[in-house]
Enzyme design. Structure first.
Site, PDB file in Angstrom:
ATOM      1  N   ARG A  59       0.818  -1.213   0.000  1.00  0.00           N
ATOM      2  CA  ARG A  59       0.000   0.000   0.000  1.00  0.00           C
ATOM      3  C   ARG A  59       0.850   1.260   0.000  1.00  0.00           C
ATOM      4  NH1 ARG A  59      -5.130  -2.093   2.686  1.00  0.00           N
ATOM      5  NH2 ARG A  59      -5.845   0.032   2.876  1.00  0.00           N
TER       6      ARG A  59
ATOM      7  N   TYR B  79       0.601   4.391  -2.347  1.00  0.00           N
ATOM      8  CA  TYR B  79      -0.480   5.337  -2.038  1.00  0.00           C
ATOM      9  C   TYR B  79      -0.148   6.121  -0.766  1.00  0.00           C
ATOM     10  CZ  TYR B  79      -5.333   6.845  -1.118  1.00  0.00           C
ATOM     11  OH  TYR B  79      -6.478   7.570  -0.879  1.00  0.00           O
TER      12      TYR B  79
ATOM     13  N   VAL C 186     -14.936  -2.281   0.815  1.00  0.00           N
ATOM     14  CA  VAL C 186     -15.871  -3.190   1.484  1.00  0.00           C
ATOM     15  C   VAL C 186     -17.341  -2.898   1.166  1.00  0.00           C
ATOM     16  CG1 VAL C 186     -15.827  -1.924   3.693  1.00  0.00           C
ATOM     17  CG2 VAL C 186     -16.419  -4.326   3.664  1.00  0.00           C
TER      18      VAL C 186
ATOM     19  N   ASP D  63     -10.879 -12.563  10.599  1.00  0.00           N
ATOM     20  CA  ASP D  63     -12.043 -13.008  11.376  1.00  0.00           C
ATOM     21  C   ASP D  63     -13.135 -11.941  11.420  1.00  0.00           C
ATOM     22  OD1 ASP D  63     -11.017 -11.106  13.042  1.00  0.00           O
ATOM     23  OD2 ASP D  63     -10.639 -12.451  14.743  1.00  0.00           O
TER      24      ASP D  63
ATOM     25  N   ARG E 248     -13.821  -0.470  10.825  1.00  0.00           N
ATOM     26  CA  ARG E 248     -13.768   0.659   9.892  1.00  0.00           C
ATOM     27  C   ARG E 248     -14.810   1.679  10.350  1.00  0.00           C
ATOM     28  NH1 ARG E 248      -9.997  -1.768   8.754  1.00  0.00           N
ATOM     29  NH2 ARG E 248      -9.163  -2.466   6.777  1.00  0.00           N
TER      30      ARG E 248
END
Ligand SMILES: NC(=O)c1ccc[n+]([C@@H]2O[C@H](COP(=O)([O-])OP(=O)(O)OC[C@H]3O[C@@H](n4cnc5c(N)ncnc54)[C@H](O)[C@@H]3O)[C@@H](O)[C@H]2O)c1
Length: 325
Positions: free
Chosen positions: A141, A144, A186, A205, A210
C-alpha cells in the site's frame, strides 16, 4: 462567483464536489484523466455553462487561472492504486507539485485530498492529526500512503516557503452513490455480492474495524476546510466504528438478503483499526457528520440497484493500458 479547479473531478468524491460548488453559483473546472473516474459521473453537469471539463493528466503541468483548487486526482482503492504503483506515486507527488504551482502563481487557496492511510496501521486509537503514523514503506500500500505523505510535505513546504494558502484534509473511508462497484472496497464489495446473489466475503475473522462517512458529510467537511484559514491537517470522517463482521450482518439485514458470510485470509498491510479523532474538525470547522449509516447505506444501495447487469458483473480490471505512464 469564484473559478474553482477540481482535479479528479470525474471521480466519486470529485463529482459530488462539482455538484456542490456549482450549486453555490461558482464556475467549476473539472480536470480528470478518467483512470478511475468517468464522464458518466458528471454527464448531468455538462449542460451547465458554469461547468468545464478538461481531459488531462495531472502528472503534467497545466496553466489555468483559478481562485481555488481542490486536488483530488489519485486512485483511491487498493485494486486501482496498486495497478501501477509508480504512476500512483507520480500522481500524488507530481500532481501536488503541479497544482501547488498553479496556487503559487495565481495566489489561490488549495486543498489536498489526503487520507487516513497516512496513519498506516495505527498504534494509536482513535487517530488524532498529530499522530505520525505506522506505514510500511515497502508494503503493497506504500505507493499510495507514501505518495500522500510526500504530498502533505510538499503542501507544507509551499506554505512555509511561498505563503501558499494550503488546506490538508485527511479523508477517512467515504461512501455513497458513484463509488465503483468493483473496486474491492468493502461497501461496494458487499453490496455487489448481495446483488449478484453471492455469499459475502469477510477477510480475517472480521474483527477489524472501519468507520464510514457518507459523501454529503465529507463534501461539507472539505468545503468548510477550504473556507477556513486553517493550515494544519484536519481529519474528516466518522468516529463511529464498526467491526467488518457486524457490518456484513447489517448489510444482509438492510437488503433482506439470505446470503451467508464466508471468510478469507487477511491481505498484507490491511489496517486492523481505523477511526478518526475529529476534535479538530469540530472545533475549527464546526463540522461533524450528520447522515446515519442506515440512511447513507440505504441511498447507496438504491444507487447500486439502479446499475445495469453488465455493470454488476464487470471486473475491476477494465483496460488500463493507456494509463501505464
Ligand atoms: N473515497 C475515500 O474513502 C477516500 C479516502 C481517503 C482519501 N480519498 C482521496 O480522495 C480523492 C478522491 O477519491 P475518490 O474516492 O473520489 O476516488 P476516485 O478514484 O473515484 O477519484 C479519483 C479521480 O482522480 C482521477 N485521476 C487519477 N489519476 C489522475 C491523474 N494522474 N490525472 C488526472 N486525474 C486523475 C480519476 O480518474 C478519478 O476520477 C483521492 O485523492 C483519494 O486519495 C478518498
Amino acid at each position: 462567483m469564484k473559478r474553482i479547479l477540481i482535479t479528479g473531478g470525474a471521480g466519486f468524491i470529485g463529482s459530488h464536489l462539482c455538484e456542490r460548488l456549482l450549486s453555490e453559483g461558482n464556475e467549476v473546472i473539472c480536470l480528470d484523466n478518467y483512470f478511475t473516474g468517468s464522464k458518466q459521473n458528471i454527464i448531468h453537469l455538462l449542460d451547465n455553462h458554469n461547468f468545464e471539463l478538461i481531459r488531462h493528466d495531472i502528472t503534467m503541468p497545466v496553466y489555468i487561472e483559478v481562485d481555488e483548487i481542490y486536488n483530488l486526482a489519485c486512485p483511491a482503492s487498493p485494486v486501482h492504486y496498486q495497478y501501477n504503483g509508480i504512476k500512483t506515486i507520480k500522481t500524488s507527488v507530481m500532481g501536488a507539485i503541479n497544482t501547488l504551482g498553479i496556487a503559487k502563481r495565481t495566489k489561490s487557496k488549495i486543498l489536498q485530498a489526503s487520507t487516513s492511510e497516512v496513519y498506516g496501521d495505527p498504534e494509536v486509537h482513535p487517530q488524532p492529526e498529530d499522530y505520525r503514523g505506522n506505514v510500511n514503506v515497502l508494503g503493497s500500500r506504500a505507493c499510495y500512503d507514501e505518495g500522500k505523505r510526500c504530498a502533505e510535505t510538499l503542501f507544507m513546504n509551499y506554505h512555509t516557503q511561498n505563503k501558499v494558502r494550503i488546506k490538508i484534509a485527511r479523508i477517512f473511508n467515504t461512501y455513497g452513490p458513484r463509488m465503483r462497484l468493483n473496486d474491492g472496497r468493502v461497501i461496494p464489495a458487499f453490496i455487489g455480492q448481495v446483488l449478484r446473489g453471492e455469499n459475502l466475503t469477510v477477510f480475517g475473522d472480521g474483527s477489524q474495524t472501519r468507520s464510514f462517512c457518507y459523501v454529503d458529510d465529507q463534501i461539507e467537511g472539505l468545503y468548510r476546510l477550504l473556507m477556513s484559514d486553517y493550515v494544519e491537517p484536519v481529519n474528516i470522517g466518522t468516529p463511529e466504528e464498526i467491526a467488518i463482521i457486524d457490518f456484513a450482518k447489517e448489510i444482509i439485514k438492510l437488503t433482506d438478503a439470505n446470503q451467508k458470510i464466508i471468510y478469507k485470509p487477511l491481505p498484507q498491510d490491511d489496517p486492523l483499526q481505523r477511526r478518526p479523532d475529529i476534535t479538530r474538525a469540530r472545533e475549527i470547522l464546526g463540522w461533524k457528520p450528520k447522515v446515519s449509516r442506515e440512511e447513507g447505506m440505504r441511498k447507496t444501495y438504491e444507487y447500486f440497484k439502479s446499475l445495469s447487469k453488465e455493470e454488476l458483473f464487470k471486473s475491476a480490471h477494465k483496460d488500463f493500458s493507456n494509463h501505464n505512464r
